[in-house]
Design a protein around this motif. Structure first.
Motif: not given
Length: 663
Positions: A531-537, A659-663
């Motif tokens: 989920v994190k990788e998907y949203i990161s994209q 918070s774990d996702i860097t933009v």
């Protein structure tokens, strides 16, 4: 205790410590130096018929008879010093001692006759002879005592003479007499015991791997045989006040203690420490040795005797055990390296075919259970100490295993899909193995709570590392396809997402091969990671939708999110709070008018309060929220952003994700 004869007064000089008369008065105050006249009277009176003897202990009767024999044999004229010395050397105490007493009396008479006159040379020579003869007598008596346990039964009379001589000499008050006869007797008894036990068979460890156990077994038998002989043969040769059995037991105990301390210096192996502890704690006081029925009831009051400090031996035992366990654990890693990793041996499935297993936990559990059970045969205290020692040593094993496994398994991560699959299966197998190990060790928590907690932390750290290694490999395999997400290509085709799902299905199968608890944790890890990788994209601003593509992108996200939700629900993920995220974002993305987005912000912020303003702006960018306008208009003037910030101020922080996702 009654006297052996009515004429007790006549025998007082020889038997003063053996018997008390009917009034309880002993003969210690009677003169013990007989004059020549008194000696003649004593001989005459003893020849008279004595009245019927009272019933007395056998040993006292024997000693009285010996006393009578000596008294009858005291000659008027002694043999020469040389002749007496020869008799002593040949063990003829029955003949030698009366002549020695006669020589002593002769010396006293001559000394009394001289009075205060200067001693003649002959008298001085006789005094020297007496001193030498008494020295020879002491040496001979000690020698007989020292070898008494090996004397044939027919020579028991000789031991009776020895006992009489010791007591007679001990009671004399003459100036110049040798002292310490009873102490000499005790020392001789101890030397006799030492000589006997020294002869017990003792093989070297090169000759016999069980050298100590065999030796201690023989030692126990010899101790019993020795004390049985003392009880049945030697005790009756002494007056009761010698406490013969007690003295032999005490001497035996002291000698055994000395012997065990010397043996302890030779011990280097665990089995020998075990044999030593088993002898000291279990065998020594059991029916095999001190508790032997043949030694009762005399032994009953003496069984409280203790051998060398068992606690120190227990400590040495535990230290040796820790070394053995560390060595065994190293061998387990070495066997895995040589028989599994280098040979690329495929892990086996359990009997039910469900779980992939490794036998590491079985080997370790058997090791510790064996150590605990064996030590429990010694005593409960040692078992607890052994368990704590084992668990303390085992605490370092997960880290040692991880270091070697990581080094060896890294070679599997190449282009060969079979090797990559083997790599993953190894991680699953060891996840199951160490999970089982942790479960098994929990059974020892009551005995060693601190050690179990520390071990649990180390195992959990390893399990996390194994799961993270699988996730890292999953990321490597899915990353090329993830990069296509949220692009023009992604919007046109599902091929890349299908590739991602194929990989996820494979790793879902790995999860199903895990035991329930690690499987559930792995499902959560996978769920969160994907989920994190998907949203990161989505937040990378790689693509922006235009016009009707908003609705198309929203529908695709919604469909793919449903596929992911079904997959992770089937895997057993408990991260249900991640499920609504796809719907929230889809609703925002599909809105034609920006002002309508405000209506969908509240549930998004409520469920994911850690989303930042910058991350929301990235989502708006993907939706094509009039990029040119946003470039001119400050973000804090954007109504969607303004509403978002107000909602964030009033929401309660629950879960953290963005918070774990860097933009």
């Amino acid at each position: 205790m009654a006297s052996c004869y009515p004429c007790r007064r006549l025998l007082a000089c020889f038997c003063s410590e053996l018997h008390d008369d009917d009034n309880g008065k002993d003969g210690e105050d009677l003169p013990v130096i007989l004059s020549h006249r008194k000696l003649e009277t004593l001989k005459t009176d003893l020849k008279k018929d004595s009245p019927e003897r009272t019933q007395v202990e056998k040993r006292n009767s024997v000693v009285c008879e010996v006393s009578q024999s000596f008294i009858h044999n005291i000659p008027d004229k002694p043999l020469s010093a040389i002749e007496i010395n020869e008799l002593l050397k040949s063990n003829s105490l029955k003949e030698a001692y009366p002549h020695l007493q006669s020589l002593h009396l002769e010396f006293q008479r001559e000394q009394e006759a001289l009075g205060e006159k200067t001693s003649l040379l002959g008298l001085t020579s006789k005094e020297k002879d007496l001193s030498l003869l008494y020295g020879t007598l002491r040496t001979k008596v000690i020698d007989i005592i020292r070898h008494s346990s090996s004397l044939p039964s027919c020579n028991k009379e000789l031991l009776c003479y020895v006992a009489f001589i010791i007591q007679e000499e001990e009671n004399r008050k003459d100036l110049g007499r040798m002292k310490g006869w009873r102490d000499a007797w005790s020392s001789a008894v101890q030397d006799s015991v030492r000589d006997t036990l020294k002869g017990v068979q003792l093989d070297s460890r090169e000759e016999n791997a069980s050298w100590l156990a065999v030796h201690l077994g023989h030692l126990g038998k010899v101790i019993v045989e020795l004390l049985e002989k003392v009880k049945t043969e030697l005790v009756d040769s002494y007056p009761s006040n010698f406490n013969v059995f007690e003295t032999y037991v005490s001497s035996c105990h002291e000698v055994v203690g000395e012997h065990l301390k010397k043996l302890l210096e030779k011990i280097t192996e665990l089995k020998d420490y075990y044999s030593m502890l088993d002898f000291i704690i279990n065998q020594y006081h059991s029916e095999k040795i001190l508790g032997s029925p043949s030694l009762q009831p005399e032994m009953e009051k003496l069984k409280a005797l203790t051998l060398p400090d068992a606690d120190q031996i227990k400590e040495k035992y535990c230290n040796c055990l820790q070394e053995d366990l560390n060595s065994s654990l190293s061998k387990i890693i070495k066997l895995e390296k040589e028989d599994v990793w280098r040979k690329k041996d495929m892990p086996q499935s359990a009997e039910d075919g469900r779980f992939i297993i490794s036998e590491i936990h079985i080997d370790i559990s058997k090791l510790i259970a064996g150590f605990a059970n064996n030590s429990g045969k010694i005593d409960a205290n040692l078992k607890k100490r052994v368990l704590c020692t084992c668990l303390e040593a085992l605490k370092h094993f997960p880290k040692r295993f991880e270091e070697e496994f990581t080094k060896q398994s890294s070679s599997l991560l190449g282009t060969d899909l079979l090797d990559c699959c083997l790599y993953s299966k190894y991680h699953v197998a060891y996840t199951n193995s160490f999970s089982s190990l942790k479960e098994h060790m929990e059974g020892y928590r009551e005995s060693c709570p601190g050690q179990i907690s520390e071990l649990g932390k180390e195992v959990d750290r390893l399990l996390l590392s194994l799961r993270q290694a699988l996730l890292k490999q999953l990321k490597v395999e899915t990353e090329p396809f993830m990069k296509i997400m949220m692009t023009k290509t992604w919007l046109k085709t599902n091929d890349d997402f299908k590739e991602i799902m194929n990989r996820l299905e494979i790793y879902s199968g790995f999860g199903r091969s895990m035991k329930p608890l690690p499987a559930q944790l792995f499902a959560n890890d996978m769920h969160y990671h994907v989920v994190k990788e998907y949203i990161s994209q989505l937040l990378m601003k790689k693509y922006t939708c235009k016009g009707k593509k908003n609705k198309l992108a929203a529908d695709k996200i919604r469909d793919q999110w449903d596929d992911l939700r079904r997959l992770f629900s089937d895997m057993g993920s408990t991260l249900d709070w991640l499920h609504p995220l796809g719907d929230h974002l889809s609703k925002i993305i599909e809105q034609e008018n920006e002002k309508d987005i405000i209506n969908f912000l509240e549930p998004l912020v409520e469920n994911y309060p850690d989303m930042s303003e910058k991350q929301l702006s990235a989502i708006l960018y993907f939706r094509n929220n009039d990029v040119k306008k946003n470039l001119k208009l400050k973000l804090n003037q954007n109504k969607v952003i303004q509403r978002f910030n107000v909602l964030k101020q009033n929401c309660e922080k629950k879960n953290t994700f963005f918070s774990d996702i860097t933009v």
